[in-house]
Design a protein around this motif. Sequence first.
Motif, PDB file in Angstrom:
ATOM      1  N   MET A   1       4.521  -7.521   1.742  1.00  0.00           N
ATOM      2  CA  MET A   1       4.465  -7.722   0.290  1.00  0.00           C
ATOM      3  C   MET A   1       3.952  -6.432  -0.343  1.00  0.00           C
ATOM      4  N   PRO A   2       4.727  -5.761  -1.160  1.00  0.00           N
ATOM      5  CA  PRO A   2       4.214  -4.548  -1.794  1.00  0.00           C
ATOM      6  C   PRO A   2       3.219  -4.878  -2.902  1.00  0.00           C
TER       7      PRO A   2
ATOM      8  N   HIS B   1      11.525  -7.156 -14.604  1.00  0.00           N
ATOM      9  CA  HIS B   1      10.075  -7.384 -14.595  1.00  0.00           C
ATOM     10  C   HIS B   1       9.391  -6.535 -13.529  1.00  0.00           C
ATOM     11  N   VAL B   2       8.109  -6.247 -13.767  1.00  0.00           N
ATOM     12  CA  VAL B   2       7.267  -5.579 -12.778  1.00  0.00           C
ATOM     13  C   VAL B   2       6.216  -6.571 -12.305  1.00  0.00           C
ATOM     14  N   VAL B   3       6.190  -6.802 -10.995  1.00  0.00           N
ATOM     15  CA  VAL B   3       5.231  -7.719 -10.390  1.00  0.00           C
ATOM     16  C   VAL B   3       4.120  -6.901  -9.751  1.00  0.00           C
ATOM     17  N   ILE B   4       2.874  -7.287  -9.985  1.00  0.00           N
ATOM     18  CA  ILE B   4       1.731  -6.583  -9.393  1.00  0.00           C
ATOM     19  C   ILE B   4       0.849  -7.563  -8.630  1.00  0.00           C
ATOM     20  N   ARG B   5       0.162  -7.030  -7.623  1.00  0.00           N
ATOM     21  CA  ARG B   5      -0.763  -7.830  -6.820  1.00  0.00           C
ATOM     22  C   ARG B   5      -2.127  -7.126  -6.814  1.00  0.00           C
ATOM     23  N   PRO B   6      -2.940  -7.356  -7.834  1.00  0.00           N
ATOM     24  CA  PRO B   6      -4.217  -6.640  -7.961  1.00  0.00           C
ATOM     25  C   PRO B   6      -5.198  -6.897  -6.823  1.00  0.00           C
TER      26      PRO B   6
ATOM     27  N   MET C   1      -3.890  -2.602   7.647  1.00  0.00           N
ATOM     28  CA  MET C   1      -3.601  -2.421   6.232  1.00  0.00           C
ATOM     29  C   MET C   1      -3.412  -0.939   5.918  1.00  0.00           C
ATOM     30  N   LYS C   2      -4.219  -0.109   6.567  1.00  0.00           N
ATOM     31  CA  LYS C   2      -4.078   1.330   6.377  1.00  0.00           C
ATOM     32  C   LYS C   2      -2.719   1.808   6.881  1.00  0.00           C
ATOM     33  N   ALA C   3      -2.218   1.187   7.956  1.00  0.00           N
ATOM     34  CA  ALA C   3      -0.938   1.581   8.535  1.00  0.00           C
ATOM     35  C   ALA C   3       0.216   1.359   7.557  1.00  0.00           C
ATOM     36  N   LEU C   4       0.104   0.353   6.706  1.00  0.00           N
ATOM     37  CA  LEU C   4       1.154   0.100   5.719  1.00  0.00           C
ATOM     38  C   LEU C   4       1.264   1.235   4.706  1.00  0.00           C
ATOM     39  N   ARG C   5       0.201   2.032   4.591  1.00  0.00           N
ATOM     40  CA  ARG C   5       0.186   3.165   3.666  1.00  0.00           C
ATOM     41  C   ARG C   5       0.385   4.498   4.393  1.00  0.00           C
ATOM     42  N   ASN C   6       0.747   4.410   5.672  1.00  0.00           N
ATOM     43  CA  ASN C   6       0.861   5.626   6.481  1.00  0.00           C
ATOM     44  C   ASN C   6       2.081   5.509   7.399  1.00  0.00           C
ATOM     45  N   VAL C   7       3.258   5.340   6.773  1.00  0.00           N
ATOM     46  CA  VAL C   7       4.499   5.086   7.503  1.00  0.00           C
ATOM     47  C   VAL C   7       5.158   6.407   7.911  1.00  0.00           C
TER      48      VAL C   7
END
Length: 313
Positions: A176-177, A187-192, A248-254
């Motif tokens: 889930m981004p 639309h823009v969906v956000i997940r704060p 979770m960090k890995a999702l930001r380090n592809v």
Amino acid sequence: MTTSTKPELSEAEKKQQFENKKLTKWLRHGVGDAINDFNMIEEGDRVMVCLSGGKDSYVMLDILRGLQKSAPVNFSLVAVNLNQKQPGFDETILPTYLESIGVEYRIVEEDTYSIVKKLIPEGKTTCSLCSRLRRGILYRVATELGATKIALGHHREDILETLFLNMFYGGKLKAMPPKLVTDDGQHVVIRPLAYCREKDIKRYAEWKQFPIIPCNLCGSQPNLQRVAVGEMIEDWDRRFPGRVETMMKALRNVVPSHLADPKIYDFVNARADGKPRADGDIAFDREEFSEPNRISILASKPENMHGACGSNT
């Protein structure tokens, strides 16, 4: 004339008060960092906060209201609840709560419960159809309200659960981004809450005593695949502190060159051209891995805590 004084707090009460302040600060920083990292909320945004009556959406609304007061950008909030007409749903709880805190809101009544029950055989999972129906209605309402962003209450564990569900059952490397544009481009969906831990959200909801409304349409169904994956992640978190933060960090380090999808990396035309490259293979070197320490993607960038929606209070 006597003056009344507040009774002195006990040591246990002082400790609890300290823990509550720390928890609030941690969640505010988590939400603020997510908003900053993904540019979730901008000047003049009208954010439609989808409020289900569960702990996650209550906490999201509460934290966003707090950040509204300190953020350097102006944005408005409107809470929206979809009353799906499931049996036993108390229709008075959310309006009473939202009026008590002075938040603009809209209750949308759509009998998706009957549709789901009619189309899904007894004992089968209703989540997929229910989610599609709910999503379509919420997109329509966002347009009617003039909302520029749609905020959903998914947290860190929700994102990781989706990653593993797609890997195990869907054959996709997909999660889930924290922010996305809907497939129709409208639309823009956000997940704060993307950086927030579920156990922190649960503690915060218990402290604040939000009037939780249990979902008896899909959330109570046993043996869901998501439940099994969630238990796996929870077990890892308990036995191997820091592993969930590392995932979770890995999702930001592809690193696309080290996966196997020719649609996102040009393997076909990869040639040895004598030029060094950052994404090149390490050839025959053996990578070293160690058990993750309890690290935090939030603590790694303290400068962001003073950004658009961060807080140092």
